[in-house]
Design a protein around this motif. Structure first.
Motif, PDB file in Angstrom:
ATOM      1  N   ASP A  61     -42.123  17.292 -59.397  1.00 53.19           N
ATOM      2  CA  ASP A  61     -43.410  16.714 -59.006  1.00 53.19           C
ATOM      3  C   ASP A  61     -43.300  15.336 -58.367  1.00 53.19           C
ATOM      4  N   ASN A  62     -43.765  14.293 -59.071  1.00 49.41           N
ATOM      5  CA  ASN A  62     -43.874  12.984 -58.428  1.00 49.41           C
ATOM      6  C   ASN A  62     -42.546  12.256 -58.293  1.00 49.41           C
ATOM      7  N   HIS A  63     -41.411  12.928 -58.567  1.00 49.79           N
ATOM      8  CA  HIS A  63     -40.119  12.291 -58.371  1.00 49.79           C
ATOM      9  C   HIS A  63     -39.316  12.992 -57.265  1.00 49.79           C
ATOM     10  N   VAL A  64     -39.974  13.789 -56.449  1.00 48.86           N
ATOM     11  CA  VAL A  64     -39.319  14.482 -55.344  1.00 48.86           C
ATOM     12  C   VAL A  64     -39.616  13.741 -54.043  1.00 48.86           C
ATOM     13  N   ILE A  65     -38.584  13.464 -53.263  1.00 44.14           N
ATOM     14  CA  ILE A  65     -38.771  12.789 -51.976  1.00 44.14           C
ATOM     15  C   ILE A  65     -39.391  13.777 -50.997  1.00 44.14           C
ATOM     16  N   GLU A  66     -40.527  13.386 -50.429  1.00 44.50           N
ATOM     17  CA  GLU A  66     -41.265  14.297 -49.560  1.00 44.50           C
ATOM     18  C   GLU A  66     -41.161  13.919 -48.079  1.00 44.50           C
ATOM     19  N   TYR A  67     -41.254  12.625 -47.778  1.00 40.64           N
ATOM     20  CA  TYR A  67     -41.158  12.163 -46.391  1.00 40.64           C
ATOM     21  C   TYR A  67     -40.327  10.886 -46.355  1.00 40.64           C
ATOM     22  N   VAL A  68     -39.601  10.692 -45.246  1.00 45.72           N
ATOM     23  CA  VAL A  68     -38.915   9.422 -45.010  1.00 45.72           C
ATOM     24  C   VAL A  68     -39.241   8.983 -43.585  1.00 45.72           C
ATOM     25  N   PHE A  69     -39.838   7.797 -43.465  1.00 41.34           N
ATOM     26  CA  PHE A  69     -40.203   7.246 -42.157  1.00 41.34           C
ATOM     27  C   PHE A  69     -39.192   6.183 -41.740  1.00 41.34           C
ATOM     28  N   PHE A  70     -38.856   6.174 -40.447  1.00 40.70           N
ATOM     29  CA  PHE A  70     -37.959   5.168 -39.883  1.00 40.70           C
ATOM     30  C   PHE A  70     -38.703   4.424 -38.783  1.00 40.70           C
ATOM     31  N   GLY A  71     -38.823   3.124 -38.946  1.00 34.44           N
ATOM     32  CA  GLY A  71     -39.496   2.310 -37.942  1.00 34.44           C
ATOM     33  C   GLY A  71     -38.548   1.258 -37.397  1.00 34.44           C
ATOM     34  N   SER A  76     -32.480  -5.285 -34.250  1.00 35.36           N
ATOM     35  CA  SER A  76     -31.675  -5.696 -35.399  1.00 35.36           C
ATOM     36  C   SER A  76     -32.252  -5.255 -36.738  1.00 35.36           C
ATOM     37  N   CYS A  77     -33.382  -4.528 -36.722  1.00 29.36           N
ATOM     38  CA  CYS A  77     -34.024  -4.169 -37.994  1.00 29.36           C
ATOM     39  C   CYS A  77     -34.653  -2.773 -37.935  1.00 29.36           C
ATOM     40  N   THR A  78     -34.252  -1.918 -38.879  1.00 23.77           N
ATOM     41  CA  THR A  78     -34.863  -0.599 -39.036  1.00 23.77           C
ATOM     42  C   THR A  78     -35.531  -0.543 -40.402  1.00 23.77           C
ATOM     43  N   GLU A  79     -36.847  -0.348 -40.422  1.00 25.65           N
ATOM     44  CA  GLU A  79     -37.588  -0.266 -41.679  1.00 25.65           C
ATOM     45  C   GLU A  79     -37.627   1.189 -42.140  1.00 25.65           C
ATOM     46  N   VAL A  80     -37.250   1.420 -43.392  1.00 28.35           N
ATOM     47  CA  VAL A  80     -37.228   2.773 -43.959  1.00 28.35           C
ATOM     48  C   VAL A  80     -38.262   2.848 -45.081  1.00 28.35           C
ATOM     49  N   THR A  81     -39.144   3.821 -45.021  1.00 26.57           N
ATOM     50  CA  THR A  81     -40.169   4.000 -46.050  1.00 26.57           C
ATOM     51  C   THR A  81     -40.046   5.396 -46.635  1.00 26.57           C
ATOM     52  N   VAL A  82     -39.846   5.453 -47.944  1.00 30.63           N
ATOM     53  CA  VAL A  82     -39.634   6.715 -48.653  1.00 30.63           C
ATOM     54  C   VAL A  82     -40.898   7.061 -49.431  1.00 30.63           C
ATOM     55  N   PHE A  83     -41.399   8.266 -49.230  1.00 27.20           N
ATOM     56  CA  PHE A  83     -42.599   8.708 -49.941  1.00 27.20           C
ATOM     57  C   PHE A  83     -42.251   9.828 -50.911  1.00 27.20           C
ATOM     58  N   PHE A  84     -42.762   9.688 -52.118  1.00 23.91           N
ATOM     59  CA  PHE A  84     -42.528  10.684 -53.149  1.00 23.91           C
ATOM     60  C   PHE A  84     -43.715  11.644 -53.226  1.00 23.91           C
ATOM     61  N   GLN A  85     -43.440  12.819 -53.743  1.00 26.89           N
ATOM     62  CA  GLN A  85     -44.431  13.881 -53.773  1.00 26.89           C
ATOM     63  C   GLN A  85     -45.739  13.421 -54.393  1.00 26.89           C
ATOM     64  N   ASP A  86     -46.831  14.004 -53.904  1.00 25.56           N
ATOM     65  CA  ASP A  86     -48.158  13.563 -54.329  1.00 25.56           C
ATOM     66  C   ASP A  86     -48.398  13.816 -55.806  1.00 25.56           C
ATOM     67  N   LYS A  87     -49.241  12.963 -56.359  1.00 24.52           N
ATOM     68  CA  LYS A  87     -49.687  13.094 -57.740  1.00 24.52           C
ATOM     69  C   LYS A  87     -51.199  13.264 -57.726  1.00 24.52           C
TER      70      LYS A  87
END
Length: 259
Positions: A61-71, A76-87
Motif C-alpha cells: 500500500d502506502n510504502h510502494v513507489i508509484e511515480y518518480v519525477f525528474f526535473g 548542474s541540478c536534477t530534482e528527483v521527486t518520489v511519490f508513494f502509493q495513495d492512501k
C-alpha cells in the motif's frame, strides 16, 4: 541485506476495474499522466537514475513507489521527486506522499558530486523511529552512496552506475545508508518515470487524482513536507535528543528558581 529482486511498480492496467465507471476514471488518470512521461531527449540529460531500497515486508500500500519525477532545473541540478502509493482516509480523501532530493553536478558538469535532501533526510532514524521535529535537511557527497551498475546496453541500459537511496523510515525519509540492517530489503530499480520539478509534479498528480476520484478531496502530494529549520548537520540521534531534553529541563528549573 538486499533481496536482489527488482520490484517494478506499474499500475497502468485498467483490467483491475470491473466497474465501467471506475475503468473510465482510471483511463482519464492515465491520459493525464502519459502527457508527462520522461522523453528520451530528457533522459539523456540525466547521468544516472537512482535505485531505491525499502524493507521488503513494508512494500505494501502506502510504502510502494508509484511515480518518480525528474526535473532538470539547470544543467548542474536534477530534482528527483518520489511519490508513494495513495492512501485513503475515511474514503473521503486521497493522498500521495512525495519526497524529493536534488542530484548536483560538479563544476565540470560531467558527473554528480552531491545529493541534497531537503526535509527528507533520514540521518540515523529507522523504520520504527517516532516522528520528530529535528531538521531533515542534509547534503551527502555522491561518493558516499552505494552504486548499482546500469543494465547492459543490449538490455537497453546506458549511463553511469546508479546511486542507491534507502527508504529508512515509515514516513519515507531517505538516506545513503541502510538503517534497517535487521530487515530484508527489496530493490526498486524499475519504476514509472515522468518529467517535472516537485512543484510541477504536485500539480500533475492533483489533476490526475481529481480525474480518477472526483468524489474525494485530493491532498497536495507534498503537504507532508513541513518546512523546518535547515542545517548542514544531520539530526541528532534519539539518545542525543533525550539527553538534550533532560538537560533543557534541568536548566529551565534552575532559571525559573533564580527569578
Amino acid at each position: 541485506m538486499g533481496s536482489g529482486v527488482s520490484k517494478p511498480n506499474t499500475r497502468s492496467s485498467t483490467d483491475r476495474f470491473q466497474n465501467p465507471e471506475q475503468r473510465e476514471r482510471e483511463e482519464r488518470r492515465l491520459e493525464i499522466m502519459d502527457k508527462y512521461k520522461l522523453l528520451e531527449k530528457d533522459k539523456n540529460r540525466i547521468l544516472a537514475y537512482p535505485v531505491f531500497r525499502i524493507p521488503l515486508k513494508n512494500m505494501v500500500d502506502n510504502h510502494v513507489i508509484e511515480y518518480v519525477f525528474f526535473g532538470v532545473k539547470e544543467e548542474s541540478c536534477t530534482e528527483v521527486t518520489v511519490f508513494f502509493q495513495d492512501k485513503e482516509h475515511e474514503k473521503e480523501i486521497v493522498e500521495r506522499q512525495g519526497m524529493n532530493f536534488s542530484m548536483l553536478k560538479d563544476d565540470s558538469r560531467q558527473a554528480y558530486s552531491m545529493i541534497a535532501f531537503t526535509h527528507t533526510w533520514s540521518a540515523d532514524e529507522t523504520w520504527d523511529s517516532p516522528p520528530n521535529d529535528e531538521s531533515h535537511t542534509f547534503r551527502v557527497p555522491y561518493a558516499e552512496f552505494e552504486k548499482q551498475d546500469p543494465p547492459k546496453p543490449a538490455e537497453g541500459g546506458a549511463g553511469a552506475p546508479r546511486p542507491v537511496i534507502y527508504v529508512n523510515t515509515a514516513t519515507h525519509l531517505l538516506g545513503n545508508k541502510n538503517n534497517n540492517t535487521d530487515l530484508e530489503m527489496a530493490t526498486v530499480s524499475d519504476y514509472p518515470m515522468y518529467a517535472g520539478t516537485a512543484k510541477q509534479a504536485t500539480e500533475v498528480l492533483l489533476k490526475a487524482c481529481e480525474a480518477a476520484n472526483p468524489d474525494k478531496k485530493a491532498i497536495s502530494p507534498l503537504a507532508s513536507l513541513i518546512p523546518v529549520r535547515t542545517t548542514h548537520a544531520p539530526p541528532k540521534s534519539a539518545k542525543e535528543r533525550e539527553k538534550k531534553a533532560v538537560a533543557s529541563g534541568s536548566s529551565g528549573a534552575t532559571s525559573s528558581g533564580a527569578r
